[in-house]
Structure formats: C-alpha cells, structure tokens
Design an enzyme around this catalytic site. Structure first.
Site, PDB file in Angstrom:
ATOM      1  N   HIS A 391       0.957  -1.359   0.119  1.00  0.00           N
ATOM      2  CA  HIS A 391       0.002  -0.107  -0.010  1.00  0.00           C
ATOM      3  C   HIS A 391       0.675   1.344   0.046  1.00  0.00           C
ATOM      4  O   HIS A 391       0.727   2.202  -0.933  1.00  0.00           O
ATOM      5  CB  HIS A 391      -0.956   0.013   1.206  1.00  0.00           C
ATOM      6  CG  HIS A 391      -1.862   1.144   1.232  1.00  0.00           C
ATOM      7  ND1 HIS A 391      -3.124   1.130   1.056  1.00  0.00           N
ATOM      8  CD2 HIS A 391      -1.621   2.418   1.685  1.00  0.00           C
ATOM      9  CE1 HIS A 391      -3.603   2.357   1.242  1.00  0.00           C
ATOM     10  NE2 HIS A 391      -2.612   3.051   1.716  1.00  0.00           N
ATOM     11  N   GLU A 392       1.738   1.368   1.000  1.00  0.00           N
ATOM     12  CA  GLU A 392       2.470   2.713   1.100  1.00  0.00           C
ATOM     13  C   GLU A 392       3.503   2.690  -0.089  1.00  0.00           C
ATOM     14  O   GLU A 392       3.847   3.801  -0.649  1.00  0.00           O
ATOM     15  CB  GLU A 392       3.435   2.785   2.524  1.00  0.00           C
ATOM     16  CG  GLU A 392       2.484   2.606   3.861  1.00  0.00           C
ATOM     17  CD  GLU A 392       1.226   3.670   3.621  1.00  0.00           C
ATOM     18  OE1 GLU A 392       1.434   4.842   2.986  1.00  0.00           O
ATOM     19  OE2 GLU A 392       0.135   3.633   4.175  1.00  0.00           O
ATOM     20  N   HIS A 398       3.490   6.343  -6.966  1.00  0.00           N
ATOM     21  CA  HIS A 398       2.669   7.479  -7.305  1.00  0.00           C
ATOM     22  C   HIS A 398       3.450   8.830  -7.314  1.00  0.00           C
ATOM     23  O   HIS A 398       3.539   9.506  -8.149  1.00  0.00           O
ATOM     24  CB  HIS A 398       1.377   7.762  -6.746  1.00  0.00           C
ATOM     25  CG  HIS A 398       0.207   8.495  -7.238  1.00  0.00           C
ATOM     26  ND1 HIS A 398      -0.864   8.389  -6.722  1.00  0.00           N
ATOM     27  CD2 HIS A 398       0.216   9.245  -8.548  1.00  0.00           C
ATOM     28  CE1 HIS A 398      -1.774   9.346  -7.702  1.00  0.00           C
ATOM     29  NE2 HIS A 398      -1.057   9.866  -8.422  1.00  0.00           N
TER      30      HIS A 398
END
Length: 601
Positions: A391-392, A398
């Site tokens: 997730h991180e 991004h």
C-alpha cells in the site's frame, strides 16, 4: 516476569531506518535552509499590488512561489519525519513547530495573490497567458484560481485567515501530541503469558490474536484509556469541527463538506453516492458478520472478534525480506520500469521499517519534490503488514512518477486519488497470493483477508465518512458535540453497519475518540472511493495487460494534479462520478463471500 519493551530510536539498526540524510545530511544544513527559505518568503511582499501590471511580473512571482515551495517542502518534511522518528524528542518537536510556523508565514505572505488575480479582468489574465513566454505552463493553475472566485475573499481577509492558520491547527496538534506522545496504555499478557507493552502498533496485532483473552484485554485496555479522557477528547474534536465550520462560513460555502470537496472539484453527490451505495449493500456486511460468527463457533460475536482470522490453524508470518519479495512478484504485471523503481526504493532505504519508542503510529508515504519519497512503517511480520508495505509503496510510486513527470506546480496529486495507487497495489498482491496457492485452508485464509479489506476499507471508512457527515451537520445546526452525543451517534452507526449478530460492546462507542483522520475532515471517504477505483483498475491491468498499464502509469500516475482527479481517473478508464465502480467492488465482495462459504461448506 520479563517485560517485552520497544527499542529506543538509537538502538535501531541503520539498515532499518529511512535515509533521511538524503534530504539533509545533518541538522545544521536544515537550519541553513530554514533561514534561506525565510529570506525568500520576505521577497514575496515585493509583488503585492503588482501582479496585474504585466505578464512578466506575474511569471516572476509564480516562479518565486515554486522556488519557495521547493525549499519549504524540504524543510517541512525533514522536520516532521525527524519528529515522527521519536515524538518525545523535544529538539524535533521544536523543528516541527518551526516548520509549521514557517508554512503559516508563507501562506500569509502569498495570501494576497489569489485575490489580486481574481480582481483582474479575465481577458487581461488570458492575454498575459497567451503572450508571456513561460506563463502558459501555469494555465491550469491560474484557471483553477478563477474557479475559486466565488469563495475567495479580498486580500486583507485572505491574509487574516492565513495568519490564523497556526491557531486554527491547535485542535489537531493537541490531539496528535496526546495520541502519539502522552497517552499510555497498560501492559497486557500476550499469547505466551509475557507481560507486553500495549502500543498503537501492537493493538491490531493483539486483536488478530487467536487467543480471545488477549483480544478482549487489548480491546478493553486501549478503550478504557481513551474513555478516561472522553470529555477532553470530545472538546478537542468539537473545536476542530467548529474551526472547519468557521472557515466554510467565512468563505460562504454551504457546508464544511462542500468546502473540503471543492478543492479537488469533487461534487458532494460523489460523497453521498458512496454512502447510499454502501447502504444498498449493507446486507452483505451483515451476512459476513454472521459467517464470521458461525466459522468462529461463537455464541456471541464481540467487536474484539472482528480482526482475528476466521480460518483456524493458519498462522502465516512474513519477515520484512519475505514481504518485499512477495510485493515485487505481485507487481510484475506493472512492467519492468515500475519494478526497477520499486527495487530502488527497497535497496536505498526509502523505508523506516520497525516500531520504536515514541515513533509515530501507523504508516504513511511522504516526500519533498526533488528527492525520493519516504515510507514510515511499524512492521510486525503480519500478513496485514505485508499489504501495508504494498500500500505505502503504491503511494511512494505515485509520488515518484508525479515528481519526475510534472513541474513542482502540479507534482502533488490531490487527496481524492491519493489512495488509488496504493490500494491497486494491494489488490494485485491479493490476486497474486490467491493464484499462487492450491491449499484450501490457505486460500480461505487469504479470502478472509480480502473480505477484511472490504470490511475495513469500503464499509468501515464509509461508516467513518457518515459519522463525519452527521457530526459536522449537527454542529452546523447548532447541536452540541459532547462525549455523550458523539458516542451515541457512533454506536448507532456501528449497529447499522454490522447488524444484529454483533454484540455492541460499550467501549466501541468511544472509537471516534482515537481516529486521527477525523482531524482532517472529509478525508476518509476517499479510502472507500479510492478502493473502488483501485479494484476496477487492478482488474483492467490483469485483464488488458500492457495497454491498461500504459494508461494507468502514463495518464494517471504521471499526471500529478495537472487535471482534476475525476478526469485523471477517467483517462485511466474509471468513472468515479457514477455509482458503478462502487457497485462493482461490492459485487466482488459478494463473490468472495460465496467462495468463502463454498470453501467452508
């Protein structure tokens, strides 16, 4: 009996610490940049009252803004990440406060600009953009200022609101200090009978325990700690709600929600669509709760029973090295270029891995333009933490793509899309793990984890979003936000979302008092909308391959804030202005329920 305690920050091995020195090699260099940034902010006043004189003056001002933003980000991120390493460290508490004050000072200094630009005849502004070399790069940003015209005040009022920023952040600062530095939890016995310090990072780990006594004791201990301060915490929460209401009234927004969503050009209907669509499928969550109760063989299912895996005799633990390897394999569909950057992050210490005394709870990705992103974890070898890593790193990737393909003006993506890349990574990880095992019990264990992602992200975050909508609405109507009214409303929502099969323990009514995101109002709904978008995107990537990856990376991850969030997602193939992605995600939840019931049949 020996007590298991956390390491001090100084005792943590360097390979498990993030390379914060890539921002500043030492504190002295930070202090120098802080001073230089402060000097640069002084130059802003030279442009006051002059922006409409020529396109060249406006361009010079916008370039100065970009330069200050570049240095201020570095100053602010370093100060706060050093503070988050050990929130009890008074030196970095001071750095963090200084950086925050500098940010407020900067906001106050530039607060005149939007009002000046808005006071110009639009044809003059468009003429500047057309005829001033270099100014067209700011076209979208300048038009975005014009979009805010109905809610922008005159220069003096904007400056006054900006000056109040430090004072206005007090509620959030007080809660953060209380929650991360001051509140202490009792020690409890773990599964081995060892007296273990209860911390934020260990709380969920204890709730995942197969030993119900451990789960119950952790649950009761942590909430009893918050309940002792329920009136204070209600007052702090109420103060934050009132602060947001003040700003929304000052700017003439119809509500705080409208104000918070307007920044990303998100219609209020998107927020309400989420709640309505989840309400339509509430029976699925009730069905899942009933299935959990049945498979756990319990006469009563309590709130502290919701996190432990319902598939017995599967205790999968992953070292951090194993977690990294899994994430790399799972993200192979993203292509070699993506994986190369991911490995760079793993090998060059982008990540602060383990919990230590005083370290900020939870996990996040954050960084400053011009340097690589950083990831804070409190890794504890659980399956959930493997997904947290994926997730991180999704956030970090991004940021990396945005930083490297956008100028600083458009490098920071909007909150609405902030959870999409991270959750897409999680979905790809789950698909990989499910496809990599034929073991019936392990598959059921993973499906349970997937179901839990839906429960905690799509349903629970929507419940949080509804709580915010209701409590901010109460404040807008002049109703008091007390420990009693907040707890009653929260307990009512838990009952609505989880159904009659769940025993509503008294403690759960006070969960609102320990949620940090409530101090960033109308943020959490984006976990649920982002999850829905990510499920859709992950399926496009797996089904369509290279073409979907090309759109996802090239039109979305690299897009930063160069367009509105909903438009960026549309370019990647998902329309969040409709209910359809949420319905599709909930349809998958139903399919997973069917599979779980079949496997357990």
């Amino acid at each position: 009996m020996e007590q298991v305690t956390l390491k001090k920050r100084s005792e943590v091995n360097s390979e498990n610490k993030w390379s914060i020195e890539d921002l500043f090699a030492n504190d002295e260099l930070w202090k120098e940049e802080y001073s230089k940034t402060k000097e640069e902010i002084e130059k802003v006043k030279n442009y006051r009252g002059k922006l409409s004189e020529s396109g060249k003056i406006m361009l010079d001002f916008l370039k100065l803004q970009d330069n200050i933003n570049f240095h201020l980000q570095r100053v602010y991120v370093y100060a706060n990440e050093k503070y988050h390493e050990d929130t009890s460290n008074s030196l970095y508490q001071g750095f963090s406060e200084q950086a925050g004050n500098l940010a407020v000072e900067y906001d106050a200094a530039v607060s005149f600009a939007n009002a000046e630009i808005l006071s110009m005849p639009e044809e003059i502004l468009f003429n500047f953009i057309k005829n001033t070399p270099g100014l067209s790069a700011y076209d979208f940003a300048l038009k975005e200022i014009l979009r805010n015209k109905p809610y922008t005040l005159n220069g003096e009022m904007e400056e006054l609101l900006a000056m109040a920023g430090d004072m206005a952040s007090s509620a959030q600062t007080i809660f953060s200090m209380f929650n991360n530095a001051d509140i202490k939890f009792p020690s409890i016995k773990n599964e081995n009978g060892e007296l273990t310090e209860l911390t934020h990072g260990r709380f969920i780990l204890f709730l995942e325990s197969s030993d119900r006594n451990v789960r119950r004791e952790a649950f009761q201990s942590i909430y009893s700690s918050y309940m002792k301060f329920k009136n204070t915490l209600a007052a702090v929460y109420s103060a934050n709600v009132k602060k947001e209401a003040f700003y929304s009234k000052a700017r003439k927004f119809p509500s705080t929600m409208a104000m918070k969503l307007y920044g990303s050009n998100i219609p209020v209907e998107v927020y309400k669509n989420l709640i309505e669509t989840v309400h339509e499928k509430m029976s699925l969550m009730h069905r899942y709760v009933a299935l959990r109760k049945k498979l756990m063989g319990l006469e009563e299912l309590h709130v502290y029973d919701l996190y432990t895996p319902i598939v017995k005799d599967v205790d999968i633990k992953y070292s951090f090295e194993e977690a990294k390897d899994l994430v790399v394999k799972a993200l192979a569909p993203m292509g070699e270029g993506y994986l190369k950057i991911l490995q760079e992050g793993f090998e060059n210490r982008w990540i602060d891995v383990y919990e230590n005394q005083g370290k900020r709870s939870g996990a996040y990705s954050w960084g400053a333009y011009g340097t690589h992103p950083y990831v804070l974890l409190n890794y504890n070898n659980s399956l959930d933490n493997v997904f947290t890593l994926a997730h991180e790193m999704g956030h970090a990737m991004h940021s990396y793509y945005s930083f490297n393909h956008q100028p600083i003006t458009y490098s920071d993506y909007k909150i609405f899309v902030a959870e999409v890349a991270s959750t897409c990574n999680e979905a790809l990880l789950m698909e990989y793990m499910l496809s990599s095992t034929e073991d019936k019990k392990e598959k059921a264990y993973l499906i349970n984890h997937f179901l839990e992602q839906f429960r905690t992200t799509l349903y629970r975050q929507t419940m949080f979003a509804e709580f915010e909508m209701l409590t901010h609405g109460m404040a807008q109507r002049g109703e008091a936000l007390t420990a009693e009214t907040l707890s009653a409303k929260y307990k009512e929502l838990v009952g609505l979302y989880y159904g009659e099969e769940l025993v509503l323990d008294e403690e759960i009514a006070y969960e609102w008092s320990r949620i940090p995101h409530f101090y960033t109002p109308f943020y959490v709904y984006q976990y649920a909308t982002g999850y829905s978008a990510a499920i859709a995107l992950s399926r496009k990537i797996l089904n369509e391959g290279e073409s979907a990856v090309k759109d996802y990376i090239g039109k979305f991850l690299q897009g930063g804030s160069s367009d509105y969030p909903i438009e960026l997602l549309k370019k990647a193939g998902v329309d969040m202005s409709s209910k359809e992605p949420i319905r599709q995600a909930l349809d998958l939840f139903e399919e997973l329920l069917d599979k779980m019931e079949e496997l357990q049949g």
